[in-house]
Design an enzyme around this catalytic site. Structure first.
Site, PDB file in Angstrom:
ATOM      1  CE  LYS A 165      11.322   5.247   0.834  1.00  0.00           C
ATOM      2  NZ  LYS A 165      12.095   5.346  -0.368  1.00  0.00           N
ATOM      3  CE  LYS A 171       3.969  -1.624  -4.699  1.00  0.00           C
ATOM      4  NZ  LYS A 171       4.936  -2.551  -5.171  1.00  0.00           N
ATOM      5  CG  HIS A 186      14.770  -5.230  -1.313  1.00  0.00           C
ATOM      6  ND1 HIS A 186      14.811  -3.935  -0.887  1.00  0.00           N
ATOM      7  CD2 HIS A 186      14.388  -5.172  -2.618  1.00  0.00           C
ATOM      8  CE1 HIS A 186      14.486  -3.124  -1.886  1.00  0.00           C
ATOM      9  NE2 HIS A 186      14.227  -3.846  -2.943  1.00  0.00           N
ATOM     10  CG  HIS A 207       5.492   1.911  -9.708  1.00  0.00           C
ATOM     11  ND1 HIS A 207       5.619   0.895 -10.630  1.00  0.00           N
ATOM     12  CD2 HIS A 207       6.526   1.770  -8.858  1.00  0.00           C
ATOM     13  CE1 HIS A 207       6.693   0.194 -10.349  1.00  0.00           C
ATOM     14  NE2 HIS A 207       7.260   0.694  -9.278  1.00  0.00           N
ATOM     15  CB  CYS A 210       1.883   1.888 -13.186  1.00  0.00           C
ATOM     16  SG  CYS A 210       2.754   0.477 -12.471  1.00  0.00           S
ATOM     17  CB  CYS A 238       7.612  -0.972 -14.400  1.00  0.00           C
ATOM     18  SG  CYS A 238       6.063  -1.187 -13.541  1.00  0.00           S
ATOM     19  CB  CYS A 269       5.406   2.109 -16.081  1.00  0.00           C
ATOM     20  SG  CYS A 269       5.466   2.349 -14.283  1.00  0.00           S
ATOM     21  CG  HIS A 328      11.365  -2.727   0.953  1.00  0.00           C
ATOM     22  ND1 HIS A 328      10.654  -3.895   0.785  1.00  0.00           N
ATOM     23  CD2 HIS A 328      11.451  -2.165  -0.262  1.00  0.00           C
ATOM     24  CE1 HIS A 328      10.335  -4.007  -0.485  1.00  0.00           C
ATOM     25  NE2 HIS A 328      10.818  -2.987  -1.143  1.00  0.00           N
TER      26      HIS A 328
HETATM   27  N1  MSP Z   1      16.329  -4.351 -10.275  1.00  0.00           N
HETATM   28  C1  MSP Z   1      15.220  -5.205 -10.541  1.00  0.00           C
HETATM   29  C2  MSP Z   1      15.630  -6.653 -10.614  1.00  0.00           C
HETATM   30  C3  MSP Z   1      16.649  -6.974 -11.647  1.00  0.00           C
HETATM   31  S1  MSP Z   1      17.037  -8.668 -11.655  1.00  0.00           S
HETATM   32  C4  MSP Z   1      17.999  -8.858 -13.001  1.00  0.00           C
HETATM   33  C5  MSP Z   1      14.162  -5.047  -9.426  1.00  0.00           C
HETATM   34  N2  MSP Z   1      14.582  -4.507  -8.286  1.00  0.00           N
HETATM   35  S2  MSP Z   1      13.653  -4.291  -7.001  1.00  0.00           S
HETATM   36  O1  MSP Z   1      14.476  -3.659  -6.022  1.00  0.00           O
HETATM   37  O2  MSP Z   1      12.450  -3.629  -7.361  1.00  0.00           O
HETATM   38  O3  MSP Z   1      13.253  -5.735  -6.527  1.00  0.00           O
HETATM   39  C6  MSP Z   1      14.243  -6.673  -6.170  1.00  0.00           C
HETATM   40  C7  MSP Z   1      13.609  -7.962  -5.719  1.00  0.00           C
HETATM   41  O4  MSP Z   1      12.861  -7.728  -4.533  1.00  0.00           O
HETATM   42  C8  MSP Z   1      12.621  -8.548  -6.739  1.00  0.00           C
HETATM   43  O5  MSP Z   1      12.709  -9.953  -6.751  1.00  0.00           O
HETATM   44  C9  MSP Z   1      11.292  -8.121  -6.187  1.00  0.00           C
HETATM   45  O6  MSP Z   1      10.239  -8.976  -6.533  1.00  0.00           O
HETATM   46  C10 MSP Z   1      11.565  -8.214  -4.694  1.00  0.00           C
HETATM   47  N3  MSP Z   1      10.640  -7.404  -3.938  1.00  0.00           N
HETATM   48  C11 MSP Z   1      10.515  -6.059  -3.925  1.00  0.00           C
HETATM   49  N4  MSP Z   1       9.495  -5.730  -3.098  1.00  0.00           N
HETATM   50  C12 MSP Z   1       8.938  -6.845  -2.577  1.00  0.00           C
HETATM   51  C13 MSP Z   1       7.950  -7.144  -1.629  1.00  0.00           C
HETATM   52  N5  MSP Z   1       7.230  -6.209  -1.034  1.00  0.00           N
HETATM   53  N6  MSP Z   1       7.771  -8.442  -1.321  1.00  0.00           N
HETATM   54  C14 MSP Z   1       8.514  -9.455  -1.851  1.00  0.00           C
HETATM   55  N7  MSP Z   1       9.442  -9.202  -2.739  1.00  0.00           N
HETATM   56  C15 MSP Z   1       9.630  -7.927  -3.182  1.00  0.00           C
HETATM   57  O7  MSP Z   1      13.056  -5.449  -9.631  1.00  0.00           O
END
Ligand code: MSP
Length: 471
Positions: A296, A293, A21, A146, A143, A127, A124, A18
């Site tokens: 879905k 935030k 990421h 979530h 949480c 998380c 959680c 999304h």
């Molecule tokens: N798998 C763990 C990270 C492990 S690193 C050794 C994780 N995954 S995640 O898919 O939830 O998030 C991946 C990255 O995307 C993280 O840096 C997270 O902060 C970022 N983001 C996820 N959603 C986000 C937003 N809505 N906005 C900005 N960044 C976001 O955490």
């Protein structure tokens, strides 16, 4: 020439990418391209986090074998990164056999700081994290990320003795030896560090099979974060290879939600291994959708592929690197995106290139020498401090200033009055300034800069298609 290692958080593959990421990738890519522009050699890691309960459950729900499920989603992340025009050098999947083997070796190396004990507390699932009593109370048992109640958990786990390293970590953070950006997060982390209990780093196999097995104990698999954090060094070959050419990392990019893992558990692991800490942890804010935030259940999730298909990677990078603040939470809405596209990319920059190239063409102006790379102190300071959205604002002011300069110079009037010499001088100054500004833009909008440089070299001809056609 220096060797620079830059890392990004590896997303869970329990869904497709999304727009949030994109943040790690875009920021790290600007950093990497800037370092390459300075002549440094860059290694840039990206990857996918493929173990853990959440992913296992999701695959089960969908009735797809988990191995197949993670492979499919990992592919989508790789395609997504490519579409963003992000130039990584290494891609790791935590299900890579080589990674799993190395994580087990790492476990053995830090064994002196690991012990087996009973956990009786809160967890959680969203998380994938153990929650302290204090947090439980502060969040009323739910949480905040979530919106799901914490679960009660009673089980035997291996623990990593964070307490062995607390003093050293505090010292590294306070002294800036491991710099945490933005500055204001430092205090938060120091407080969390004080409160941090030892962390549980395994799960009983009876509850979770989808993880790296704990060495010499068939009853446990590793907690997903242990396996995930080590990716930053296993991809470099650790412990089989000497990684000192690349480690410590120049910058590790993570979202603010996962900074705590990177600023507490990760340094403790590195210390246990006798490795140095990264120079900088850059923690970016969250991308919100209409102030909320993305989720879905609210139905406000923005599909980045749709944005990329509609507007291309340059417009995507433009919005996410300029209008999404590097450190604060910022909003994505289609309206904001389209306004920025039409008013700024199409008008400010696209029209500028079009009208300046047309003026050069009509008046047979050619630039003799393209300007050399010359980075102002202001720009360099923003870039070195990872203040990319500010650097981008600074560049944009320059673009707008060129537009104003053309309006003031009125080259079209000079042409009418046959003031040839003056006209050539004015065009020379305007084109030179544009190309100098384009140099600064290189890490942000590489394709656009490439186009601008081509248009203004040799016989200058306006492009048939505007750089950013109005939508
Ligand atoms: N798998 C763990 C990270 C492990 S690193 C050794 C994780 N995954 S995640 O898919 O939830 O998030 C991946 C990255 O995307 C993280 O840096 C997270 O902060 C970022 N983001 C996820 N959603 C986000 C937003 N809505 N906005 C900005 N960044 C976001 O955490």
């Amino acid at each position: 020439m220096e060797k620079i290692y830059i890392t990004t958080a590896i997303p869970y593959v329990n869904g497709t990418p999304h727009v949030g990421h994109a943040m790690d990738y875009c920021l790290a890519d600007v950093c990497a391209r800037y370092q390459r522009m300075l002549g440094n050699e860059v290694r840039f890691q990206a990857g996918t986090d493929e173990h853990g309960n959440k992913i296992f459950q999701k695959a089960k729900e969908l009735d797809i074998p988990v191995g197949e499920y993670v492979s499919e989603n990992a592919k989508k992340f790789q395609e997504f990164i490519k579409l963003l025009d992000v130039k990584y050098t290494d891609f790791i999947r935590t299900t890579d056999k080589e990674h799993e083997k190395r994580v087990q070796e790492i476990w053995k190396k830090i064994k002196d700081h690991i012990y087996l004990a009973k956990y009786d507390g809160w967890y959680c699932n969203g998380c994938e994290r153990y929650v302290t009593e204090k947090e439980y109370a502060e969040n009323n048992g739910v949480c905040p990320d979530h919106q799901k109640p914490y679960e009660k958990l009673e089980e035997e786990n291996y623990y990593f003795r964070i307490s062995d390293f607390k003093d050293q970590i505090r010292e590294a953070i306070e002294s800036g030896k491991m710099l945490i950006l933005p500055e204001f997060r430092k205090k938060e982390i120091l407080k969390l560090l004080e409160e941090s209990p030892d962390v549980s780093i395994s799960r009983p196999k009876a509850q979770l099979t989808w993880g790296v097995p704990v060495p010499d104990d068939d009853d446990h698999v590793m907690y997903v974060w242990i396996d995930a954090l080590t990716n930053y060094i296993t991809i470099l070959g650790y412990p089989d290879t000497d990684i000192s050419d690349w480690w410590p990392a120049y910058a590790q990019f993570v979202g603010k939600d996962i900074l705590r893992f990177h600023a507490i558990i990760w340094p403790a692991m590195l210390m246990a291994l006798g490795l140095e800490l990264p120079y900088t942890l850059v923690s970016h804010g969250m991308v919100l959708s209409n102030g909320q935030k993305m989720s879905k259940s609210i139905g406000n999730v923005i599909d980045p592929i749709e944005v990329l298909n509609r507007h291309g990677s340059e417009a995507f990078r433009y919005f996410f690197l300029r209008h999404i603040d590097t450190f604060a939470d910022s909003d994505f809405t289609w309206e904001k995106f389209e306004d920025a596209y039409n008013n700024e990319l199409a008008n400010d920059l696209g029209n500028l290139v079009q009208r300046l190239a047309t003026l050069c063409y009509k008046n047979k102006f050619e630039l003799k020498d393209a300007p050399k790379l010359n980075l102002s102190e202001e720009y360099t300071a923003f870039m070195n401090n990872f203040e990319f959205s500010k650097a981008f604002d600074y560049i944009w002011e320059k673009i707008q200033a060129i537009n104003r300069q053309i309006d003031e110079d009125k080259p079209w009037t000079l042409a009418k009055q046959n003031e040839t010499e003056k006209l050539q001088k004015v065009l020379e100054s305007e084109v030179t300034t544009l190309l100098k500004t384009a140099n600064l833009l290189t890490p942000f909008l590489p394709e656009t800069v490439d186009k601008i440089q081509r248009i203004f070299s040799g016989t200058i001809t306006p492009p048939e298609e505007p750089l950013f056609p109005k939508k």
